[in-house]
Design a protein around this motif. Structure first.
Motif, PDB file in Angstrom:
ATOM      1  N   SER A 215       0.841  -1.208   0.000  1.00 43.63           N
ATOM      2  CA  SER A 215       0.000   0.000   0.000  1.00 43.63           C
ATOM      3  C   SER A 215       0.870   1.250   0.000  1.00 43.63           C
ATOM      4  O   SER A 215       0.540   2.250  -0.650  1.00 43.63           O
ATOM      5  CB  SER A 215      -0.939   0.000   1.207  1.00 43.63           C
ATOM      6  OG  SER A 215      -1.754  -1.152   1.177  1.00 43.63           O
ATOM      7  N   LEU A 227      -4.816   3.070   3.261  1.00 45.92           N
ATOM      8  CA  LEU A 227      -4.387   2.920   4.647  1.00 45.92           C
ATOM      9  C   LEU A 227      -3.092   2.111   4.729  1.00 45.92           C
ATOM     10  O   LEU A 227      -2.980   1.016   4.180  1.00 45.92           O
ATOM     11  CB  LEU A 227      -5.482   2.194   5.432  1.00 45.92           C
ATOM     12  CG  LEU A 227      -5.144   1.820   6.872  1.00 45.92           C
ATOM     13  CD1 LEU A 227      -5.232   3.034   7.777  1.00 45.92           C
ATOM     14  CD2 LEU A 227      -6.061   0.720   7.366  1.00 45.92           C
ATOM     15  N   THR A 235      -4.624  -4.377   4.463  1.00 45.65           N
ATOM     16  CA  THR A 235      -5.417  -4.239   3.239  1.00 45.65           C
ATOM     17  C   THR A 235      -6.111  -5.554   2.921  1.00 45.65           C
ATOM     18  O   THR A 235      -5.459  -6.586   2.836  1.00 45.65           O
ATOM     19  CB  THR A 235      -4.508  -3.898   2.035  1.00 45.65           C
ATOM     20  OG1 THR A 235      -3.702  -2.793   2.386  1.00 45.65           O
ATOM     21  CG2 THR A 235      -5.321  -3.608   0.795  1.00 45.65           C
ATOM     22  N   ASP A 255      -3.619  -2.538  -5.696  1.00 49.49           N
ATOM     23  CA  ASP A 255      -3.153  -3.049  -4.408  1.00 49.49           C
ATOM     24  C   ASP A 255      -4.018  -4.267  -4.088  1.00 49.49           C
ATOM     25  O   ASP A 255      -5.122  -4.380  -4.561  1.00 49.49           O
ATOM     26  CB  ASP A 255      -3.398  -1.974  -3.355  1.00 49.49           C
ATOM     27  CG  ASP A 255      -2.714  -2.275  -2.037  1.00 49.49           C
ATOM     28  OD1 ASP A 255      -1.941  -3.248  -1.973  1.00 49.49           O
ATOM     29  OD2 ASP A 255      -2.939  -1.528  -1.074  1.00 49.49           O
TER      30      ASP A 255
HETATM   31 MG   LIG Z   1      -1.751  -2.933   2.465  1.00 52.95          MG
END
Ligand SMILES: [Mg+2]
Ligand SMILES: Nc1nc2c(ncn2[C@@H]2O[C@H](COP(=O)(O)OP(=O)(O)OP(=O)(O)O)[C@@H](O)[C@H]2O)c(=O)[nH]1
Length: 433
Positions: A215, A227, A235, A255
């Motif tokens: 991320s 985040l 995540t 992501d």
């Molecule tokens: Mg992450």
């Protein structure tokens, strides 16, 4: 499903089982990872011990003698939960709970719990709930549901069994419902993916061990604000962002959920639609926490999961992240061990230029640059070209357009009839420095 929440700060005692064998994960590594998982789930680790065992005991996994040892150690540490490093069968879990007088969880339940706390989107929540129910179904008695109602022993066969059967039916129905809902989400995702696939967009997916910095990398390379946390599985939902390279190439960077060694199979199955982002990507960026003591082992665990989801053969760029934490010599050694990898830091941005260039190189690899002469009467073709290709230059003439465009190989056939000059492969127009 038993829940651990941060507010209750459960006291967890870790029972690590060393099964020996070919696994390169030492008991110390297992303790470190299990502690990390337990703390991420909100528990406080109050102690641990390691049990060596060649084959699991069918009743208690570690054998009754060892189980009694663990019981007294856990009691002395005032643990309220004992967490096992291996997956327990429903009856082992029940037997151990009786012996310990505490709640007993296994690594799978712990990971499911973290996933449950971190799922935010509808899809993420559906996926976690499905995995939880699949895990729970055979363990219904293990959690003492029907058991405590009748007290067990004589008489449990009557209403207790009926209740259990009823509970099972409810869960099975829920599993069916969740699977149907997920199939719907799957179809929506498929449509989105098709839309992306028809354009000139090159899809790059971030993969890597949990907490590697996926991320953070997405945030650095694009304007995403995903985040970032020093937590495992921060995540769960995939986020996609446009990445503009050199102002020319357009790439979508996604992501996704982090991997871990021995990722529970139910989770892989339930997260199929999220993991499809990986399967359908044109290229993978494997983000590695190069500052981790065992990053090479984590890389192998990631490759294992990629194999399991049939994505091991994708073009892949290895990114050695967190190089800001390493000295130059260590970086050199790591690069020598992973030829072609890029030394990077999402924190200070080193290696960013090289990474962008590598992604651009991958994006250009299967493209062809063509110069086309498209009459105004062929408005539709011109529009389709803009959608599918990347326009490098265009010029108007009296009844049409001369365009130089870069197209993905499979799309070239659509425009062949407009070709004025020889097509040349995209690799010939390598990225400018
Ligand atoms: Mg992450
Ligand atoms: N020093 C340093 N820390 C980093 C770097 N990249 C990420 N981190 C830290 O590593 C932790 C994990 O980062 P994330 O970006 O959330 O990692 P992730 O791979 O997305 O993790 P999950 O989503 O949990 O699988 C955070 O505390 C980040 O601040 C880096 O290049 N250098």
């Amino acid at each position: 499903m038993e829940q651990i929440t941060a507010t209750t700060a459960e006291k967890a005692y870790l029972a690590v089982v060393d099964l020996g064998g070919v696994d390169t994960w030492t008991p110390e590594d297992q303790i470190a990872e299990l502690s990390n998982l337990a703390e991420t789930a909100g528990a406080e680790v109050v102690g641990w011990s390691v049990q060596r065992r060649e084959r699991p005991d069918p009743r208690t996994f570690i054998g009754k003698g060892k189980a009694l040892d663990v019981a007294s150690l856990a009691r002395a540490a005032e643990a309220t939960t004992v967490i096992f490093s291996e997956e327990l069968s429903p009856s082992q879990q029940r037997n151990l709970e009786e012996l310990f007088g505490t709640k007993v969880l296994d690594r799978t339940a712990l990971i499911l719990d973290i996933f449950a706390q971190h799922a935010h989107t509808k899809e993420g929540k559906l996926q976690v709930e499905l995995a939880q129910n699949q895990y729970r179904l055979p363990r219904l008695r293990g959690f003492g549901l029907a058991w405590s109602r009748t007290g067990g022993g004589i008489g449990t066969r009557g209403p207790g069994e009926q209740q259990l059967e009823y509970d099972r039916r409810v869960i099975r129905r829920r599993i069916q419902m969740l699977s149907r809902e997920l199939a719907k989400v799957d179809r929506e995702r498929e449509t989105q993916r098709k839309r992306r696939a028809t354009g000139s967009v090159f899809n790059v997916c971030l993969v890597g061990y949990t907490n590697a910095g996926k991320s953070s990398l997405l945030n650095r390379l694009t304007a995403a604000e995903v985040l970032v946390e020093d937590k495992l599985f921060a995540t769960l939902d995939s986020t996609s962002r446009k990445l503009v390279l050199d102002g020319r190439e357009q790439v979508v960077l996604s992501d996704t959920v982090g991997f871990i060694h021995n990722l529970p199979h139910d989770l892989i199955a339930a997260f199929r639609s999220t993991l499809d982002e990986v399967r359908f990507a044109d290229c993978l960026l494997h983000v590695v926490d190069a500052s981790h003591e065992h990053y090479d082992r984590q890389m192998i665990a990631v490759l294992d999961v990629l194999g399991e989801i049939e994505a091991a053969d994708k073009p892949r760029i290895d990114v050695l992240n967190k190089c800001d934490l390493l000295d130059a010599q260590t970086v050199e050694t790591s690069l020598a061990r992973h030829p072609g990898a890029i030394a990077f830091s999402a924190l200070d941005g080193r290696g960013e230029k090289e990474l962008r260039r590598a992604v651009e190189g991958a994006a250009l690899k299967n493209t062809v640059t063509m110069t086309l002469r498209i009459p105004f009467a062929e408005g539709k073709a011109a529009q389709s070209l803009r959608e599918r290709g990347r326009i490098l230059s265009e010029e108007y003439y009296e009844d049409g357009l001369i365009v130089t465009a870069r197209l993905r190989e499979p799309d070239t056939g659509l425009f062949e009839r407009f070709v004025t000059r020889n097509a040349k492969p995209g690799a010939g127009s390598a990225p400018r420095d």
